[in-house]
Scaffold this motif. Structure first.
Motif, PDB file in Angstrom:
ATOM      1  N   GLY A  17       0.853  -1.189   0.000  1.00 28.15           N
ATOM      2  CA  GLY A  17       0.000   0.000   0.000  1.00 28.15           C
ATOM      3  C   GLY A  17       0.886   1.235   0.000  1.00 28.15           C
ATOM      4  N   PHE A  18       0.512   2.235  -0.773  1.00 27.06           N
ATOM      5  CA  PHE A  18       1.338   3.430  -0.889  1.00 27.06           C
ATOM      6  C   PHE A  18       0.481   4.682  -0.732  1.00 27.06           C
ATOM      7  N   GLY A  19       1.126   5.748  -0.300  1.00 24.58           N
ATOM      8  CA  GLY A  19       0.453   7.036  -0.150  1.00 24.58           C
ATOM      9  C   GLY A  19       1.441   8.156  -0.381  1.00 24.58           C
ATOM     10  N   SER A  20       0.985   9.368  -0.167  1.00 21.12           N
ATOM     11  CA  SER A  20       1.858  10.524  -0.367  1.00 21.12           C
ATOM     12  C   SER A  20       2.789  10.690   0.832  1.00 21.12           C
ATOM     13  N   LYS A  21       3.778  11.550   0.664  1.00 21.27           N
ATOM     14  CA  LYS A  21       4.706  11.778   1.779  1.00 21.27           C
ATOM     15  C   LYS A  21       4.006  12.423   2.965  1.00 21.27           C
ATOM     16  N   ASN A  22       2.851  13.049   2.744  1.00 14.94           N
ATOM     17  CA  ASN A  22       2.083  13.604   3.863  1.00 14.94           C
ATOM     18  C   ASN A  22       1.630  12.514   4.820  1.00 14.94           C
ATOM     19  N   THR A  23       1.403  11.313   4.279  1.00 13.77           N
ATOM     20  CA  THR A  23       1.037  10.167   5.123  1.00 13.77           C
ATOM     21  C   THR A  23       2.158   9.864   6.107  1.00 13.77           C
ATOM     22  N   ALA A  24       3.392   9.928   5.642  1.00 14.25           N
ATOM     23  CA  ALA A  24       4.540   9.663   6.508  1.00 14.25           C
ATOM     24  C   ALA A  24       4.641  10.723   7.598  1.00 14.25           C
ATOM     25  N   TRP A  25       4.436  11.984   7.235  1.00 12.37           N
ATOM     26  CA  TRP A  25       4.498  13.049   8.233  1.00 12.37           C
ATOM     27  C   TRP A  25       3.393  12.875   9.277  1.00 12.37           C
ATOM     28  N   PHE A  26       2.219  12.435   8.837  1.00 11.51           N
ATOM     29  CA  PHE A  26       1.124  12.170   9.771  1.00 11.51           C
ATOM     30  C   PHE A  26       1.523  11.060  10.738  1.00 11.51           C
ATOM     31  N   PHE A  27       2.113   9.990  10.193  1.00 14.82           N
ATOM     32  CA  PHE A  27       2.566   8.863  11.017  1.00 14.82           C
ATOM     33  C   PHE A  27       3.551   9.343  12.084  1.00 14.82           C
ATOM     34  N   PHE A  28       4.534  10.141  11.669  1.00 11.33           N
ATOM     35  CA  PHE A  28       5.528  10.609  12.632  1.00 11.33           C
ATOM     36  C   PHE A  28       4.924  11.594  13.633  1.00 11.33           C
ATOM     37  N   GLY A  29       3.905  12.328  13.223  1.00  4.27           N
ATOM     38  CA  GLY A  29       3.186  13.194  14.151  1.00  4.27           C
ATOM     39  C   GLY A  29       2.471  12.390  15.225  1.00  4.27           C
ATOM     40  N   ILE A  30       1.846  11.291  14.814  1.00  2.00           N
ATOM     41  CA  ILE A  30       1.176  10.401  15.775  1.00  2.00           C
ATOM     42  C   ILE A  30       2.200   9.822  16.751  1.00  2.00           C
ATOM     43  N   LEU A  31       3.351   9.390  16.240  1.00  2.92           N
ATOM     44  CA  LEU A  31       4.400   8.857  17.122  1.00  2.92           C
ATOM     45  C   LEU A  31       4.854   9.901  18.134  1.00  2.92           C
ATOM     46  N   ALA A  32       5.050  11.129  17.681  1.00  4.36           N
ATOM     47  CA  ALA A  32       5.471  12.200  18.595  1.00  4.36           C
ATOM     48  C   ALA A  32       4.405  12.444  19.661  1.00  4.36           C
ATOM     49  N   PHE A  33       3.129  12.411  19.256  1.00  2.00           N
ATOM     50  CA  PHE A  33       2.041  12.593  20.205  1.00  2.00           C
ATOM     51  C   PHE A  33       2.045  11.479  21.260  1.00  2.00           C
ATOM     52  N   VAL A  34       2.182  10.238  20.816  1.00  2.00           N
ATOM     53  CA  VAL A  34       2.187   9.099  21.749  1.00  2.00           C
ATOM     54  C   VAL A  34       3.363   9.218  22.723  1.00  2.00           C
ATOM     55  N   LEU A  35       4.533   9.564  22.208  1.00  2.00           N
ATOM     56  CA  LEU A  35       5.688   9.730  23.100  1.00  2.00           C
ATOM     57  C   LEU A  35       5.466  10.861  24.101  1.00  2.00           C
ATOM     58  N   GLY A  36       4.789  11.925  23.668  1.00  2.00           N
ATOM     59  CA  GLY A  36       4.460  13.014  24.583  1.00  2.00           C
ATOM     60  C   GLY A  36       3.499  12.577  25.677  1.00  2.00           C
ATOM     61  N   VAL A  37       2.496  11.786  25.311  1.00  2.00           N
ATOM     62  CA  VAL A  37       1.547  11.261  26.302  1.00  2.00           C
ATOM     63  C   VAL A  37       2.278  10.373  27.304  1.00  2.00           C
ATOM     64  N   PHE A  38       3.181   9.524  26.821  1.00  2.00           N
ATOM     65  CA  PHE A  38       3.954   8.678  27.730  1.00  2.00           C
ATOM     66  C   PHE A  38       4.760   9.527  28.709  1.00  2.00           C
ATOM     67  N   SER A  39       5.334  10.621  28.227  1.00  2.00           N
ATOM     68  CA  SER A  39       6.106  11.497  29.111  1.00  2.00           C
ATOM     69  C   SER A  39       5.222  12.103  30.191  1.00  2.00           C
ATOM     70  N   LEU A  40       3.996  12.483  29.826  1.00  2.00           N
ATOM     71  CA  LEU A  40       3.059  13.027  30.817  1.00  2.00           C
ATOM     72  C   LEU A  40       2.632  11.966  31.829  1.00  2.00           C
ATOM     73  N   VAL A  41       2.374  10.758  31.352  1.00  2.00           N
ATOM     74  CA  VAL A  41       1.969   9.673  32.252  1.00  2.00           C
ATOM     75  C   VAL A  41       3.079   9.376  33.253  1.00  2.00           C
ATOM     76  N   LYS A  42       4.334   9.419  32.800  1.00  2.00           N
ATOM     77  CA  LYS A  42       5.450   9.157  33.702  1.00  2.00           C
ATOM     78  C   LYS A  42       5.547  10.204  34.815  1.00  2.00           C
ATOM     79  N   LYS A  43       4.999  11.400  34.588  1.00  2.00           N
ATOM     80  CA  LYS A  43       5.032  12.462  35.597  1.00  2.00           C
ATOM     81  C   LYS A  43       3.801  12.437  36.509  1.00  2.00           C
ATOM     82  N   ALA A  44       2.829  11.592  36.191  1.00  2.00           N
ATOM     83  CA  ALA A  44       1.585  11.541  36.965  1.00  2.00           C
ATOM     84  C   ALA A  44       1.833  10.959  38.350  1.00  2.00           C
TER      85      ALA A  44
END
Length: 126
Positions: A17-44
Motif C-alpha cells: 500500500g502506498f500514499g503521499s509523503k504527507n502520510t509519513a508526516w502524519f505517522f511521525f506526528g502520531i508517534l510524537a504525540f504518543v511519546l508526549g503522552v507517555f512522558s506526561l503519564v510518567k510524571k503523573a
C-alpha cells in the motif's frame, strides 16, 4: 522524503500500500504525540495510575518504579520502530529491494516479551 511512501506492509514485509509523503508526516506526528503522552503519564502521581494488580501502600513504590521502567522501555521501542519504518520508507524510495519483514516481527515479539516480563515482575509484589 520521496513523494510516494509505503503505508502498509504484508506479512512478509513487502510494501503493498502506498500514499503521499504527507502520510509519513502524519505517522511521525502520531508517534510524537504518543511519546508526549507517555512522558506526561510518567510524571503523573503514582496513586492515579492503573496497574495490573491490587495496589497497597507497601507495594506501590516498587510497582510504580517497575511501571516507569516499562514506560521508558516502550518509549525507546517506539523510537526504534520509527527508525525501522523510516528505513523502510527510504528503502522503498530508492528501490533497493531490502525486506524488513523479519526485523519488524522480531521487534513486536520483543515488545510483547518486555510487557510480559514486567507484568510478571509487578505481580511478584502482591
Amino acid at each position: 522524503m520521496p513523494e510516494r511512501v509505503p503505508t502498509h506492509f504484508n506479512l512478509w514485509g513487502e510494501a503493498d500500500g502506498f500514499g503521499s509523503k504527507n502520510t509519513a508526516w502524519f505517522f511521525f506526528g502520531i508517534l510524537a504525540f504518543v511519546l508526549g503522552v507517555f512522558s506526561l503519564v510518567k510524571k503523573a502521581d503514582a496513586s492515579v495510575l492503573n496497574y495490573p494488580l491490587a495496589i497497597t501502600k507497601e507495594n506501590l513504590p516498587a510497582v510504580h518504579k517497575l511501571s516507569l521502567e516499562l514506560l521508558s522501555l516502550v518509549q525507546i521501542w517506539i523510537g526504534g520502530l520509527a527508525l525501522l519504518i523510516s528505513r523502510r520508507f527510504v528503502s522503498s524510495a530508492i528501490d533497493d529491494g531490502q525486506n524488513t519483514g523479519p526485523s519488524f516481527w522480531l521487534y513486536f515479539i520483543i515488545l510483547f516479551a518486555l510487557v510480559i516480563l514486567y507484568i510478571y515482575r509487578m505481580r511478584q509484589h502482591k
